[in-house]
Design a protein around this motif. Structure first.
Motif, short mmCIF file in Angstrom:
data_model
loop_
_atom_site.label_atom_id
_atom_site.label_comp_id
_atom_site.label_asym_id
_atom_site.label_seq_id
_atom_site.Cartn_x
_atom_site.Cartn_y
_atom_site.Cartn_z
N LEU A 9 -27.74 79.52 -39.46
CA LEU A 9 -28.97 80.27 -39.18
C LEU A 9 -29.74 79.66 -38.02
O LEU A 9 -30.32 80.37 -37.20
N ASP A 10 -29.71 78.34 -37.91
CA ASP A 10 -30.41 77.66 -36.82
C ASP A 10 -29.83 77.96 -35.45
O ASP A 10 -30.55 77.93 -34.44
N ILE A 11 -28.53 78.26 -35.37
CA ILE A 11 -27.92 78.51 -34.06
C ILE A 11 -27.74 79.99 -33.73
O ILE A 11 -27.52 80.34 -32.58
N LEU A 12 -27.84 80.86 -34.74
CA LEU A 12 -27.70 82.30 -34.47
C LEU A 12 -28.93 82.83 -33.76
O LEU A 12 -30.06 82.39 -34.01
N ALA A 13 -28.70 83.79 -32.86
CA ALA A 13 -29.80 84.46 -32.16
C ALA A 13 -29.50 85.95 -32.11
O ALA A 13 -28.34 86.37 -32.19
N CYS A 14 -30.53 86.73 -31.97
CA CYS A 14 -30.37 88.18 -31.85
C CYS A 14 -29.53 88.48 -30.61
O CYS A 14 -29.85 88.01 -29.51
N PRO A 15 -28.47 89.26 -30.76
CA PRO A 15 -27.63 89.58 -29.60
C PRO A 15 -28.33 90.48 -28.57
O PRO A 15 -27.93 90.52 -27.42
N LYS A 16 -29.39 91.15 -28.98
CA LYS A 16 -30.10 92.04 -28.06
C LYS A 16 -31.13 91.30 -27.21
O LYS A 16 -31.16 91.46 -25.99
N ASP A 48 -24.89 97.79 -32.16
CA ASP A 48 -24.63 99.17 -32.58
C ASP A 48 -24.59 99.33 -34.10
O ASP A 48 -24.79 100.44 -34.60
N GLU A 49 -24.35 98.26 -34.83
CA GLU A 49 -24.29 98.33 -36.29
C GLU A 49 -25.58 97.86 -36.96
O GLU A 49 -25.70 97.90 -38.18
N ALA A 50 -26.54 97.40 -36.18
CA ALA A 50 -27.81 96.94 -36.72
C ALA A 50 -28.63 98.13 -37.22
O ALA A 50 -28.52 99.24 -36.69
N THR A 51 -29.43 97.87 -38.23
CA THR A 51 -30.28 98.91 -38.81
C THR A 51 -31.71 98.74 -38.30
O THR A 51 -32.28 97.65 -38.46
N GLU A 86 -37.51 90.10 -35.68
CA GLU A 86 -38.84 90.72 -35.68
C GLU A 86 -39.15 91.34 -34.32
O GLU A 86 -39.80 92.39 -34.25
N ALA A 87 -38.71 90.73 -33.23
CA ALA A 87 -39.01 91.23 -31.89
C ALA A 87 -38.37 92.60 -31.66
O ALA A 87 -39.01 93.51 -31.12
N CYS A 88 -37.12 92.77 -32.07
CA CYS A 88 -36.40 94.04 -31.87
C CYS A 88 -36.55 94.98 -33.04
O CYS A 88 -36.18 96.14 -32.94
N ARG A 89 -37.07 94.46 -34.17
CA ARG A 89 -37.19 95.23 -35.41
C ARG A 89 -35.82 95.75 -35.84
O ARG A 89 -35.66 96.92 -36.15
N LEU A 90 -34.82 94.84 -35.86
CA LEU A 90 -33.47 95.17 -36.27
C LEU A 90 -33.03 94.29 -37.43
O LEU A 90 -33.42 93.13 -37.52
N LEU A 91 -32.21 94.87 -38.31
CA LEU A 91 -31.61 94.15 -39.43
C LEU A 91 -30.11 94.10 -39.20
O LEU A 91 -29.46 95.14 -39.05
N ASP A 128 -19.69 89.97 -46.92
CA ASP A 128 -18.75 88.93 -47.33
C ASP A 128 -19.09 87.58 -46.69
O ASP A 128 -18.23 86.88 -46.18
N ASP A 129 -20.38 87.26 -46.68
CA ASP A 129 -20.91 86.00 -46.13
C ASP A 129 -20.73 85.88 -44.61
O ASP A 129 -20.81 84.78 -44.07
N ILE A 130 -20.49 87.00 -43.92
CA ILE A 130 -20.32 87.00 -42.46
C ILE A 130 -21.39 87.89 -41.84
O ILE A 130 -21.44 89.09 -42.13
N PRO A 131 -22.27 87.33 -40.99
CA PRO A 131 -23.26 88.16 -40.32
C PRO A 131 -22.57 89.10 -39.31
O PRO A 131 -21.75 88.67 -38.51
#
Length: 58
Positions: A8-15, A50-53, A32-37, A42-45
């Motif tokens: 989690l510490d190294i992941l960043a929003c791809p957008k 295109d698949e973000a909600t 929060e900046a992009c308002r995307l989920l 299966d424990d893989i982000p």
């Protein structure tokens, strides 16, 4: 927790390259900046824009 603290510490929003945090259910990452989920399956982000909600505006 499905995603480790270290990952989690190294992941960043791809957008926007912004910070992500786990949602309350622990099954997605929120930008929060992009308002995307980004779903966690299966424990893989799934870090594909295109698949973000889109989240509703507060």
């Amino acid at each position: 927790m499905a995603v480790s603290k270290e990952l989690l510490d190294i992941l960043a929003c791809p957008k926007c390259r912004g910070e992500l945090h786990l949602n309350e259910q622990g099954d997605g990452l929120i930008c929060e900046a992009c308002r995307l989920l980004y779903e966690i399956r299966d424990d893989i982000p799934i870090m594909l824009i295109d698949e973000a909600t889109p989240l509703d505006r507060p």
